[in-house]
Design a protein around this motif. Structure first.
Motif, PDB file in Angstrom:
ATOM      1  N   GLU A   7      48.078  48.879  32.279  1.00 37.34           N
ATOM      2  CA  GLU A   7      48.705  47.683  31.706  1.00 37.34           C
ATOM      3  C   GLU A   7      48.523  46.479  32.621  1.00 37.34           C
ATOM      4  O   GLU A   7      48.216  45.373  32.168  1.00 37.34           O
ATOM      5  CB  GLU A   7      50.183  47.944  31.466  1.00 37.34           C
ATOM      6  CG  GLU A   7      50.914  46.750  30.846  1.00 37.34           C
ATOM      7  CD  GLU A   7      52.387  47.020  30.650  1.00 37.34           C
ATOM      8  OE1 GLU A   7      53.071  46.153  30.083  1.00 37.34           O
ATOM      9  OE2 GLU A   7      52.859  48.097  31.075  1.00 37.34           O
ATOM     10  N   GLU A   8      48.705  46.689  33.932  1.00 43.73           N
ATOM     11  CA  GLU A   8      48.579  45.581  34.876  1.00 43.73           C
ATOM     12  C   GLU A   8      47.147  45.054  34.931  1.00 43.73           C
ATOM     13  O   GLU A   8      46.931  43.847  35.085  1.00 43.73           O
ATOM     14  CB  GLU A   8      49.023  46.041  36.263  1.00 43.73           C
ATOM     15  CG  GLU A   8      50.521  46.332  36.346  1.00 43.73           C
ATOM     16  CD  GLU A   8      50.918  47.040  37.624  1.00 43.73           C
ATOM     17  OE1 GLU A   8      52.131  47.131  37.890  1.00 43.73           O
ATOM     18  OE2 GLU A   8      50.015  47.500  38.353  1.00 43.73           O
ATOM     19  N   LEU A   9      46.180  45.934  34.788  1.00 36.23           N
ATOM     20  CA  LEU A   9      44.784  45.515  34.880  1.00 36.23           C
ATOM     21  C   LEU A   9      44.265  44.904  33.584  1.00 36.23           C
ATOM     22  O   LEU A   9      43.420  44.006  33.609  1.00 36.23           O
ATOM     23  CB  LEU A   9      43.904  46.719  35.253  1.00 36.23           C
ATOM     24  CG  LEU A   9      44.067  47.279  36.665  1.00 36.23           C
ATOM     25  CD1 LEU A   9      43.224  48.541  36.839  1.00 36.23           C
ATOM     26  CD2 LEU A   9      43.673  46.231  37.704  1.00 36.23           C
ATOM     27  N   VAL A  10      44.762  45.384  32.445  1.00 41.21           N
ATOM     28  CA  VAL A  10      44.155  45.033  31.159  1.00 41.21           C
ATOM     29  C   VAL A  10      44.972  44.018  30.366  1.00 41.21           C
ATOM     30  O   VAL A  10      44.426  43.076  29.786  1.00 41.21           O
ATOM     31  CB  VAL A  10      43.942  46.313  30.305  1.00 41.21           C
ATOM     32  CG1 VAL A  10      43.464  45.961  28.900  1.00 41.21           C
ATOM     33  CG2 VAL A  10      42.959  47.240  30.995  1.00 41.21           C
ATOM     34  N   ASP A  11      46.296  44.189  30.320  1.00 39.25           N
ATOM     35  CA  ASP A  11      47.098  43.472  29.333  1.00 39.25           C
ATOM     36  C   ASP A  11      47.052  41.953  29.490  1.00 39.25           C
ATOM     37  O   ASP A  11      46.917  41.231  28.500  1.00 39.25           O
ATOM     38  CB  ASP A  11      48.554  43.949  29.386  1.00 39.25           C
ATOM     39  CG  ASP A  11      49.362  43.408  28.223  1.00 39.25           C
ATOM     40  OD1 ASP A  11      49.075  43.784  27.080  1.00 39.25           O
ATOM     41  OD2 ASP A  11      50.270  42.598  28.462  1.00 39.25           O
ATOM     42  N   SER A  12      47.166  41.452  30.715  1.00 40.41           N
ATOM     43  CA  SER A  12      47.196  39.995  30.893  1.00 40.41           C
ATOM     44  C   SER A  12      45.895  39.354  30.420  1.00 40.41           C
ATOM     45  O   SER A  12      45.907  38.297  29.758  1.00 40.41           O
ATOM     46  CB  SER A  12      47.454  39.645  32.360  1.00 40.41           C
ATOM     47  OG  SER A  12      46.467  40.218  33.198  1.00 40.41           O
ATOM     48  N   SER A  13      44.763  39.987  30.730  1.00 38.54           N
ATOM     49  CA  SER A  13      43.474  39.452  30.283  1.00 38.54           C
ATOM     50  C   SER A  13      43.359  39.486  28.762  1.00 38.54           C
ATOM     51  O   SER A  13      42.897  38.523  28.134  1.00 38.54           O
ATOM     52  CB  SER A  13      42.327  40.252  30.906  1.00 38.54           C
ATOM     53  OG  SER A  13      42.343  40.163  32.311  1.00 38.54           O
ATOM     54  N   MET A  14      43.784  40.592  28.153  1.00 44.51           N
ATOM     55  CA  MET A  14      43.697  40.706  26.697  1.00 44.51           C
ATOM     56  C   MET A  14      44.599  39.705  25.993  1.00 44.51           C
ATOM     57  O   MET A  14      44.227  39.122  24.971  1.00 44.51           O
ATOM     58  CB  MET A  14      44.056  42.127  26.273  1.00 44.51           C
ATOM     59  CG  MET A  14      43.040  43.171  26.685  1.00 44.51           C
ATOM     60  SD  MET A  14      41.420  42.913  25.926  1.00 44.51           S
ATOM     61  CE  MET A  14      41.798  43.278  24.210  1.00 44.51           C
TER      62      MET A  14
ATOM     63  N   VAL B  99      44.455  52.762  27.356  1.00 42.62           N
ATOM     64  CA  VAL B  99      44.490  52.552  28.810  1.00 42.62           C
ATOM     65  C   VAL B  99      45.701  51.712  29.200  1.00 42.62           C
ATOM     66  O   VAL B  99      46.425  52.021  30.154  1.00 42.62           O
ATOM     67  CB  VAL B  99      43.191  51.868  29.285  1.00 42.62           C
ATOM     68  CG1 VAL B  99      43.312  51.421  30.741  1.00 42.62           C
ATOM     69  CG2 VAL B  99      42.008  52.809  29.120  1.00 42.62           C
ATOM     70  N   SER B 100      45.958  50.635  28.434  1.00 51.18           N
ATOM     71  CA  SER B 100      47.061  49.742  28.758  1.00 51.18           C
ATOM     72  C   SER B 100      48.418  50.388  28.501  1.00 51.18           C
ATOM     73  O   SER B 100      49.364  50.196  29.267  1.00 51.18           O
ATOM     74  CB  SER B 100      46.942  48.446  27.955  1.00 51.18           C
ATOM     75  OG  SER B 100      48.053  47.612  28.147  1.00 51.18           O
TER      76      SER B 100
END
Length: 269
Positions: free
Chosen positions: A104-111, A96-97
């Motif tokens: 990427e904008e929704l997932v990467d920073s949190s991960m 997805v990222s």
């Protein structure tokens, strides 16, 4: 005119399998010899570390009375379930990222923020949230396995040749078909790299998880051995953890070799 036959993938020249096996065995055999020499000469006493002959004898005794097979079954099940959970989650989030900018904008920073937290720091929280039963142990292993899988898969997906993706789009493939037929096969080397790292972490996390009020498994054997200062059992369990990790890694390397026969290590003579 006869049909064209696809050429076989090139084979890199290498050593004979027997020689390769012998060379790989040199290091472990030297360590085993040094261990035996240290215990036999008295440099390492039994209360510090039992000798390999004592560990081998203990292995036979624990296997014969059924304690060791049951402990191995429980520990391998925990590690395997945690690995499947974490690797599946990391694979999905990585695709997805890596596949879309929005993902990427929704997932990467949190991960990335969660990845910075040592999974051992979550042990107490998991006990509070999920209790001391199997769920907390499997989830802790799953968390540890998620992040190496995510990082490698997302990087592998981003590095897939965009020209191939555009060509697939020009043939009318939708997003799901492109992800399945183009992106995932192109990212397969990164998927296996992440899976191997996740497998190693599953064994490391297993050791931590089996400190949580266990009544079965290798961690339970180690806890009992610590109470009675049985360094032979402690050494045996440490070796078994290493063997579990090694066998899992060898299995993945074999699967990787079968699924990607064109990949061979570059050998410099």
């Amino acid at each position: 005119m006869q049909g064209l036959v696809a050429p076989n993938p090139p084979r890199a020249a290498g050593r004979a399998p027997a020689l390769t096996f012998a060379l790989r065995a040199v290091g472990p055999l030297l360590l085993l010899a040094a261990w035996y020499a240290a215990t036999a000469s008295g440099v390492l006493t039994e209360d510090v570390l039992a000798g390999p002959q004592d560990v081998l004898k203990t292995f036979g005794e624990l296997w014969a009375d059924g304690q060791l097979p049951e402990a191995l079954r429980v520990s391998v099940t925990r590690a395997g379930l945690g690995l499947v959970l974490g690797a599946s989650t990391g694979l999905l989030l990585g695709v997805v990222s890596g596949f879309t900018r929005l993902g990427e904008e929704l997932v990467d920073s949190s991960m990335q923020a969660l990845r910075a937290i040592p999974f051992l720091a979550l042990t107490s929280l998991f006990v509070v949230w999920f209790g001391i039963e199997e769920a907390s142990k499997i989830l802790l292993i799953g968390v540890a396995c998620t992040f190496p899988m995510y990082v490698n898969v997302s990087s592998g997906v981003r590095n897939v040749d965009r020209k191939v993706v555009e060509a697939a789009r020009s043939f009318g493939l939708g997003r799901l078909a492109i992800a399945r037929e183009v992106v995932l096969p192109g990212a397969l080397p990164s998927v296996f790299a992440g899976l191997r790292l996740a497998t190693t972490l599953s064994v490391i996390a297993l050791i931590a998880a089996e400190e949580i009020n266990v009544t079965a498994g290798l961690g339970y054997l180690m806890a009992r051995a610590t109470d009675y200062l049985r360094t032979d059992i402690l050494a045996l369990c440490v070796l078994l953890y290493a063997v579990i990790g090694l066998l899992a890694d060898l299995t993945l390397r074999l699967i990787e070799r079968v699924t990607m026969p064109w990949r061979r290590a570059v050998s410099i003579r």
